[in-house]
Design a protein around this motif. Sequence first.
Motif, PDB file in Angstrom:
ATOM      1  N   UNK A  24       0.842  -1.205   0.000  1.00 31.30           N
ATOM      2  CA  UNK A  24       0.000   0.000   0.000  1.00 31.30           C
ATOM      3  C   UNK A  24       0.883   1.262   0.000  1.00 31.30           C
ATOM      4  N   UNK A  25       1.908   1.295   0.829  1.00 34.25           N
ATOM      5  CA  UNK A  25       2.809   2.451   0.847  1.00 34.25           C
ATOM      6  C   UNK A  25       3.477   2.652  -0.515  1.00 34.25           C
ATOM      7  N   UNK A  26       3.849   1.544  -1.132  1.00 31.69           N
ATOM      8  CA  UNK A  26       4.476   1.652  -2.448  1.00 31.69           C
ATOM      9  C   UNK A  26       3.485   2.186  -3.483  1.00 31.69           C
ATOM     10  N   UNK A  27       2.258   1.702  -3.420  1.00 34.89           N
ATOM     11  CA  UNK A  27       1.243   2.151  -4.382  1.00 34.89           C
ATOM     12  C   UNK A  27       0.987   3.651  -4.227  1.00 34.89           C
ATOM     13  N   UNK A  43      -3.531  10.775  -3.176  1.00 34.43           N
ATOM     14  CA  UNK A  43      -3.079   9.483  -3.714  1.00 34.43           C
ATOM     15  C   UNK A  43      -3.761   8.328  -2.993  1.00 34.43           C
ATOM     16  N   UNK A  44      -3.946   8.477  -1.691  1.00 36.81           N
ATOM     17  CA  UNK A  44      -4.607   7.404  -0.946  1.00 36.81           C
ATOM     18  C   UNK A  44      -6.080   7.302  -1.338  1.00 36.81           C
ATOM     19  N   UNK A  45      -6.719   8.443  -1.612  1.00 34.93           N
ATOM     20  CA  UNK A  45      -8.120   8.410  -2.042  1.00 34.93           C
ATOM     21  C   UNK A  45      -8.246   7.700  -3.398  1.00 34.93           C
ATOM     22  N   UNK A  64       1.565  -6.337  -7.981  1.00 37.13           N
ATOM     23  CA  UNK A  64       2.957  -5.929  -8.216  1.00 37.13           C
ATOM     24  C   UNK A  64       3.182  -5.672  -9.704  1.00 37.13           C
ATOM     25  N   UNK A  65       2.668  -6.561 -10.561  1.00 37.49           N
ATOM     26  CA  UNK A  65       2.838  -6.371 -12.004  1.00 37.49           C
ATOM     27  C   UNK A  65       2.136  -5.107 -12.482  1.00 37.49           C
ATOM     28  N   UNK A 111      12.486  -3.687  -6.737  1.00 43.29           N
ATOM     29  CA  UNK A 111      12.912  -2.803  -7.831  1.00 43.29           C
ATOM     30  C   UNK A 111      11.984  -1.598  -7.938  1.00 43.29           C
ATOM     31  N   UNK A 112      10.672  -1.850  -7.795  1.00 42.25           N
ATOM     32  CA  UNK A 112       9.736  -0.710  -7.833  1.00 42.25           C
ATOM     33  C   UNK A 112      10.014   0.227  -6.655  1.00 42.25           C
TER      34      UNK A 112
END
Length: 672
Positions: free
Chosen positions: A112-115, A130-132, A183-184, A634-635
Amino acid sequence: MDIETLLNRVLIAIGAILFAAAAAMIVVPDLSSALPSATQGVFLVGIIAVVTGLGVVRRRLRGEVEETVTPNPERPAGNPMPGEDVDRMLYEMTHLRQGVSENREHLEERLENLAVAVIRNREDCSVEEARRILEAGEWTDNETAAQFFQGERTAAEEAGLSESLLSGTDDVAAFENRFRVTVEELIEVGDVDVSHDVDVEETDDRSFFDRLLGRSADDGDDDDAVESNWNESNSSVPSFDTSEPFEDVSLQHTNRWLGVTAFALVAVGAGVVTFTPGLMLAGTVGIAYTIYARVSAVPRTEGLVVEREFDVEDAEPGDLVEVTLTVRNESGSMLPDLRMVDVVPDSFVVTDGVPRLHTALQSGAQAQVEYTVRVERGEYQWPLLVVARDFSGGVERTSLVTPEAGMRVVPPLRVTNDVPVRAQTTQYAGDVDTKQGGSGLEFHSVRDYRPGDPMNRINWKQVASTGELATIDFRQEKAATVTILFDTRQSAYISAGPDEPHAVDHSVHAASDMFGALYEQGNLVGVAAFDTVPCWYAPGAGSEHLENARVLFAQHPALSPRPPERQDHESQYIDPMTHVRRRLPSTSQVFLFSPLADDYAAEVARRLDSEGHLVTVISPDVTVDETVGQRLTRIERTARVRYLRERGIRVMDWDPDERLSLEVEKAQTRWA
């Protein structure tokens, strides 16, 4: 006292009594009339032999053959790969059914933090926005990925494995699949470079270690695979640290002949009791072998002369060095069974040949072994492990023989191309252009003449046209103060493969070249590291400063090729940044070497930059993209690079397979 010891003592006592009785009868023949008949005596001896033999059988069955287990220096020391922790969690959940709830919660939070970071970068919005977008599922068209961050957990998901099994569903497998899909999708949305595509529907039947090592399920067993590959971990020799030229480690019986001894005693006893000559003869042969093993001479290894030669005299980190080891027997007697292992330092990687030899040496004879290693910085002197056995193999002596020849690997601090230094300078003259006018080479401005201005800076064209004196100012060139700062925490010791250099090695190699270039440009250069082992070398100049820096690069424990958990250096916890921030000169800019393996390194760069130290991050990219965990890391690293660049912090995203000088040239073009 255990039963085995008690039984041995009883048998020894009985044997002594029988020996004394026999001796007494020889001296005084009349005593035989007071003893039981000869038949009864022989029968008693047979029973004792059988009991003794059964005791030896029991000892043999309970114990193993005791032999020295030698290390495997030809195996490279394993370093963690990026994403290994994520792959381990998924493996524990899906294959071992362990830590389902804890691992799941951790992975969800991390993803979630990465997204949020990816959406912020793409949409250029706040964290809240961004969270919304994430919770509304507006960030992707992929329903599975969008639903990963939406909705509440089911009761079975909250309860973990037991309820999942009772409900007849495999939520763990479903979670892993949704995790892979998400992830993809983040790779796609975040525009992250990966070398190949992954079929998320494909069932991954490989073991955890196979997945980490990038092996397919069809590869089969690979004896060269490195799982637990620290050179000394599986050896029975407690330590190879020795300052003595010769150290006798142990002398032991290998128990190889216990089986023969047991057979001989039982056969002789049974033959005596049953009056069977064949059994008695067979047992006698076994006893002869046992006596032979017991009376064989103990091998002496003090007379071994060991010489080690290198084909490179002044090796540099990363060099391939051919090692020739010569062992000569000057003990005066034959050594029939010699097993020798050159205990190559853990920082080295054997690239060709095998540093071990199994041979026999006559007195005066010699043997050689050759191998090639990739060396690393430091000062080394390592022993040869010698395991010598007698002809029977029943006795084994283990020794460490350390030849005089050692190796000192020091970085050269060579001068490569110029390193771009930012305009944070000192009062001293140097090569950094400033915004101040004065003496220099590049035109800055024209101002009114002041008494005392040098004649060569008078603007004579203006004098000729207007008759008024004017002075030309050039950009002043000042020296900069640069602190090369290393991220040498345990998390920075990661590599792209089992036999690949880790990120700290890449960093130190590159920084040693950069130190020479910055020094040659006339800057004041220092070195520091944030770890539990304090490292601080104040910025300075001069030949002595340069030589001290070379030694520091080679020998300081904070810059060691060995990760902190594998070092013997005693340390205590300190705030990794405290000792650096207190010492940094206010005008010093920072070159931070870090693989950006976690958020802390990025936070260090941000804090230093916000305190007025212009920061340039040089980040060796050791991430790979074979497994889902590796692709995730990597992301994450890409997101950290973008995070720093958004805040005006320079970042050299460096592929270690390419020369750093090329990346520096690209960076100069980008920053110009």
